[in-house]
Enzyme design. Sequence first.
Site, PDB file in Angstrom:
ATOM      1  N   ASN A  77      14.555  -7.274 -32.927  1.00  0.00           N
ATOM      2  CA  ASN A  77      15.603  -6.276 -32.999  1.00  0.00           C
ATOM      3  C   ASN A  77      16.099  -5.417 -31.762  1.00  0.00           C
ATOM      4  O   ASN A  77      17.210  -5.822 -31.353  1.00  0.00           O
ATOM      5  CB  ASN A  77      15.074  -5.115 -34.076  1.00  0.00           C
ATOM      6  CG  ASN A  77      16.315  -3.992 -34.015  1.00  0.00           C
ATOM      7  OD1 ASN A  77      17.285  -4.115 -34.051  1.00  0.00           O
ATOM      8  ND2 ASN A  77      15.723  -2.515 -34.407  1.00  0.00           N
ATOM      9  N   ASP A 176      19.837  -8.066 -32.888  1.00  0.00           N
ATOM     10  CA  ASP A 176      18.906  -7.705 -34.141  1.00  0.00           C
ATOM     11  C   ASP A 176      19.222  -8.871 -35.201  1.00  0.00           C
ATOM     12  O   ASP A 176      19.812  -8.615 -36.230  1.00  0.00           O
ATOM     13  CB  ASP A 176      19.575  -6.413 -34.754  1.00  0.00           C
ATOM     14  CG  ASP A 176      18.845  -5.883 -36.098  1.00  0.00           C
ATOM     15  OD1 ASP A 176      17.838  -6.644 -36.072  1.00  0.00           O
ATOM     16  OD2 ASP A 176      19.296  -5.172 -36.880  1.00  0.00           O
ATOM     17  N   HIS A 390      20.824  -4.215 -25.954  1.00  0.00           N
ATOM     18  CA  HIS A 390      19.986  -3.213 -26.521  1.00  0.00           C
ATOM     19  C   HIS A 390      18.800  -2.632 -25.652  1.00  0.00           C
ATOM     20  O   HIS A 390      18.534  -1.566 -25.441  1.00  0.00           O
ATOM     21  CB  HIS A 390      19.606  -3.448 -27.912  1.00  0.00           C
ATOM     22  CG  HIS A 390      19.480  -2.595 -28.893  1.00  0.00           C
ATOM     23  ND1 HIS A 390      19.445  -2.456 -30.305  1.00  0.00           N
ATOM     24  CD2 HIS A 390      19.122  -1.017 -28.726  1.00  0.00           C
ATOM     25  CE1 HIS A 390      19.312  -1.356 -30.629  1.00  0.00           C
ATOM     26  NE2 HIS A 390      19.056  -0.414 -29.785  1.00  0.00           N
ATOM     27  N   GLU A 431      25.560  -1.172 -29.303  1.00  0.00           N
ATOM     28  CA  GLU A 431      24.273  -0.552 -28.567  1.00  0.00           C
ATOM     29  C   GLU A 431      24.182  -1.124 -27.303  1.00  0.00           C
ATOM     30  O   GLU A 431      22.994  -1.819 -27.088  1.00  0.00           O
ATOM     31  CB  GLU A 431      23.130  -1.042 -29.483  1.00  0.00           C
ATOM     32  CG  GLU A 431      23.460  -0.150 -30.760  1.00  0.00           C
ATOM     33  CD  GLU A 431      22.302  -0.663 -31.966  1.00  0.00           C
ATOM     34  OE1 GLU A 431      21.732   0.250 -32.507  1.00  0.00           O
ATOM     35  OE2 GLU A 431      21.813  -1.753 -32.156  1.00  0.00           O
ATOM     36  N   GLU A 501      27.564   2.374 -38.870  1.00  0.00           N
ATOM     37  CA  GLU A 501      26.481   1.696 -39.694  1.00  0.00           C
ATOM     38  C   GLU A 501      26.104   2.842 -40.369  1.00  0.00           C
ATOM     39  O   GLU A 501      25.951   3.811 -39.745  1.00  0.00           O
ATOM     40  CB  GLU A 501      25.585   1.108 -38.588  1.00  0.00           C
ATOM     41  CG  GLU A 501      26.070   0.024 -38.110  1.00  0.00           C
ATOM     42  CD  GLU A 501      24.816  -0.516 -37.054  1.00  0.00           C
ATOM     43  OE1 GLU A 501      23.649  -0.178 -37.115  1.00  0.00           O
ATOM     44  OE2 GLU A 501      25.061  -1.363 -36.177  1.00  0.00           O
ATOM     45  N   TYR A 502      25.712   2.638 -41.628  1.00  0.00           N
ATOM     46  CA  TYR A 502      25.312   3.483 -42.520  1.00  0.00           C
ATOM     47  C   TYR A 502      24.755   3.238 -43.781  1.00  0.00           C
ATOM     48  O   TYR A 502      24.969   1.739 -43.974  1.00  0.00           O
ATOM     49  CB  TYR A 502      26.237   4.679 -42.870  1.00  0.00           C
ATOM     50  CG  TYR A 502      27.090   4.290 -44.359  1.00  0.00           C
ATOM     51  CD1 TYR A 502      26.898   5.125 -45.250  1.00  0.00           C
ATOM     52  CD2 TYR A 502      28.078   3.098 -44.083  1.00  0.00           C
ATOM     53  CE1 TYR A 502      27.701   4.877 -46.400  1.00  0.00           C
ATOM     54  CE2 TYR A 502      28.833   2.841 -45.076  1.00  0.00           C
ATOM     55  CZ  TYR A 502      28.677   3.801 -46.319  1.00  0.00           C
ATOM     56  OH  TYR A 502      29.523   3.539 -47.330  1.00  0.00           O
ATOM     57  N   HIS A 504      21.357   2.020 -44.813  1.00  0.00           N
ATOM     58  CA  HIS A 504      20.629   0.827 -44.170  1.00  0.00           C
ATOM     59  C   HIS A 504      20.073   0.170 -45.328  1.00  0.00           C
ATOM     60  O   HIS A 504      19.175   0.880 -46.228  1.00  0.00           O
ATOM     61  CB  HIS A 504      19.309   1.304 -43.268  1.00  0.00           C
ATOM     62  CG  HIS A 504      18.967   0.209 -42.535  1.00  0.00           C
ATOM     63  ND1 HIS A 504      17.495  -0.353 -42.846  1.00  0.00           N
ATOM     64  CD2 HIS A 504      19.543  -0.493 -41.504  1.00  0.00           C
ATOM     65  CE1 HIS A 504      17.339  -1.054 -41.983  1.00  0.00           C
ATOM     66  NE2 HIS A 504      18.147  -1.314 -41.011  1.00  0.00           N
ATOM     67  N   PHE A 583      12.251  -6.194 -40.516  1.00  0.00           N
ATOM     68  CA  PHE A 583      13.417  -5.501 -40.374  1.00  0.00           C
ATOM     69  C   PHE A 583      14.686  -6.428 -40.430  1.00  0.00           C
ATOM     70  O   PHE A 583      15.815  -5.933 -40.348  1.00  0.00           O
ATOM     71  CB  PHE A 583      13.447  -4.947 -39.069  1.00  0.00           C
ATOM     72  CG  PHE A 583      14.335  -3.741 -38.672  1.00  0.00           C
ATOM     73  CD1 PHE A 583      13.666  -2.295 -39.347  1.00  0.00           C
ATOM     74  CD2 PHE A 583      15.297  -3.798 -37.960  1.00  0.00           C
ATOM     75  CE1 PHE A 583      14.510  -1.110 -39.295  1.00  0.00           C
ATOM     76  CE2 PHE A 583      16.170  -2.537 -37.790  1.00  0.00           C
ATOM     77  CZ  PHE A 583      15.586  -1.279 -38.480  1.00  0.00           C
TER      78      PHE A 583
END
Length: 971
Positions: A77, A176, A390, A431, A501-502, A504, A583
């Site tokens: 990730n 990710d 990231h 990110e 992003e929201y 998840h 994940f």
Amino acid sequence: MDALLALRPWEAPEVTSWGRLPMNAVDRRSGALSLDGDWRFQLLPAPDAPVGAAWSSAYVPGAWTLQDTDDLPQYTNVRMPFPDVPPGSPAANPTGVYEREVDVPAGWAGRRIVLQVGAAESVLLVHVDGQPVGISKDSHLAAEFDLTRALRPGRRATVRLTVVKWSDASHIEDQDQWWHGGVTRSVLLYATDPLHLADVTVRAGYDGELCIDCHVRDARGTLPDGWYVSADLEGRLLAQDTEFDRLNAEDDRVSDFLGEARIRTTVPDVRTWTAETPELYGLTVRLHRPDGTVADTSQHRIGFRDVEIVGRDLLVNGERVYIRGVNRHDFHPLTGRTVSYDDMRADLVLLKRFGFNAIRTSHYPGDPALYDLADELGFYVVDEADVESHDHAHEIADDPRHLNAFVDRVSRMVLRDRNHPSIIIWSLGNESDYGANHDAAAGWLRRHDPTRPIQYEGAAKLDWAATDDASDIACPMYAPIEDCVAHALSGRQTRPLIQCEYSHAMGNSNGTLADHWAAIESTPGLQGGFIWEFWDHGILQRVSDGRPAGRAGAGLYDNGVTAPGHRWAYGGDFGETIHDGAFVADGVVFPDRTPKPAMFEHREIAAPVRIECFKHEGIVLGNHQHFRGLDWLAGAWELVLADGTRLTAPADLPDLCPGQTAAVPLPFAVPRDGGEAWLTLRVTVAEDQPWAPRGTEVCVPQVRLRGPAVVADLPVEGRVEVDGEGLLVHPLLTAAPTLSLWRAPTDNDELGGMALRWRTWGLDALVRKVVSVRQDGGRVTVDAEYAGTVGVVRHRQVFTAVEGGVRVDEEAELPQEFDDVARVGSVFETVAGLDRLEWFGQGPWESYPDRRAGAPVGHHSLPVDALFTPYLRPQESGGRHGVRRFTLSAPDATGLAVELDEPRQVSVTRHRAEDLTAAAHHDELVPRSGCVVHIDAAHRGLGTASCGPDTFPEYRVQAGVHRWSWTLRIP
């Protein structure tokens, strides 16, 4: 040493390309010679290792990590899969060498010949007949090379593509997802006249104004006099321009001169493009010789639309729109990042059917066909540059060694994609912290394309109200909705707030999605966001040898479930030691594109037509679209009563403009008897749409017309049998009803810390102790204590004989130590053979207390085996919210029936909670022959705490006294 290898481009961040042609928006796919198929292949241990004599084969496009090599997929990730810091890469660096012969058509003599490699991860080196041609970085954009001097038409040539997996570029592609290596998009060879359209830029406004800018080059040198450009729209000639500005465009790669031409016109009565009404026009741009013959052509499908920010609102064609978006990676369970046109179309068709209107291309530009489809089907697109650092974000953001890469990746994306009406926002990446490299890329972008806003979460997160950073939109990740509302009401908001992003979607998730949208739609300044994400990235894996199934796995999965001997692999399943587990399984669809239950939740939240309220013997309907009426929809009314009565009637939808409401009369006289009554409007597509045939269900808004009737179970003469431990004895139960406070932890429970807390309390292994058993005629009262490691729960069951069965009244008192548990309820198990569940409640798909808007109340029936939801990592699933009663029956109609005191959370599966908890994959589960039944007085919401906010306090299970009752009968 080879000239390209001598540059060691895999460890030179300043080198973004060599010999690569400039990016442009002229689509050359039509008429090109495809080089897709089997290539000779060798996998070397490092880029400077010698190429041997032994060749295997690999399919192009495709990742070698999914084609039976020893270099297998790896998922991380944030952290890089190797320890080297930027710009370094490991010495053990898998390098794929692809080779094939190409027969160059004799008809291409005298023409300019170009090789296009659609995508290669992460450094591409090109040779023809052993001679160096060029280098490219950026794993998600095409690279083109002029092979005119390297090829002889009518002769055969050998093309070699060397792909280095790890490089300095890997540090800014830390995104990710699975790490792969290979040539992952199509390879083409095409030819043009030496004088050719080098680029075409189209700007089409919703007022009908059309501007076409053409760049013309001649590979032989100076542009001769007499050439001209023309264009037609839908077959109608627009104009021609014979004036060329001759500009010396020499650089270190080309020695052409550049000609520029512009065509301007206004199209009357233009049909505008929006996601709801994706009207497209066919535009053909032609480059002519002096005698009028055509030297080159560029075809486009264009849409007339404007996008702008006014105050804190994002406007499309002057209207404030909601962004009902999803983040989409390129993914396929057999081919990884190689996705066919048909698969891309299937992705977008599915999203359209479930109410999505926007896509963020996380975290890199998609295949060109994706944007064609978005234009056609109607999606607002955030086009995101291939930049994510990231693991080393802070160091790289201001490192001048990576400056060229940032600007190169952003600019090439824009140069390729700028003519697509679906793209309404550019994204600088993801990110990667925020630094000078972002500002440089944003500066170029604002100058080049002032018609679209820019977003970048890394800039905007520092201050949502700032006005001097690189983002025109406040686009946070996973911000609590209460923080978003507070910002919108603060008086400080300066720009739109749209979460990049929201919600998840990892495992059994997306709780409070309806609550989020209730807040968004009632709060000016909030305009939506992009759910994370579309796909569960499970790779189909053979259990026998642990290797990817690859293309041979076609047909070995269905409805989210793999065939025996296979499973969906996630991080760690290919033997890698550095990984981030499940994940990667965080989408709203399973790896085979089967929708998860959360998709139905979104569909109802995004419904274009809704029941606003029920009053004065009528129903108020509302049009919740931005640009479209309801004439493309059809409706049917359905009235369902608790006693099983079902009435239907056609629905005439009113003529409503966007945002309007209207009252319509009730379609039925509601029967006096029958108990609780629910009215549903089943909305379907009235005529075929590009994304749905006629009759496709769009939404099912519902309203309750009458509440439940109160019916009391009166005690009767009889006897309730319990054993020496006070447990109910019943012929259809193999395990008596006991108290349950534990659920198989969801991914949100595990990563959010709740599961650890529950285990610490001992909720997964409560010890039952009988305190007393008292018999009083047809009533038995059993008091028991359930001890955890830090507290004791007092539990009382009162069994009462009633007509046809037994009523169970239960009370559980949770100590303060047990504040916020998974559930409070009863669990029992049945004999084998009860294989069908029928229930009156919410359904037919899975629903939970904080994710239930998409499950209408009705009479539902499913096989027990179909109730379970196969999330990639086994966990709590299969629950149905708001159940009033249910029956479990055998094929001969024998079975048991349960009536509940009020709507409760119920689940019926083949698995105990401990079975699910112990398993890492579904191939490890052994279904039980009977049913495991949970009846919950209270059940904790799902939330999104694996990456984001937990469920709201009102959906948590508090300490204190909980009471519930249910009646068990044999029908």
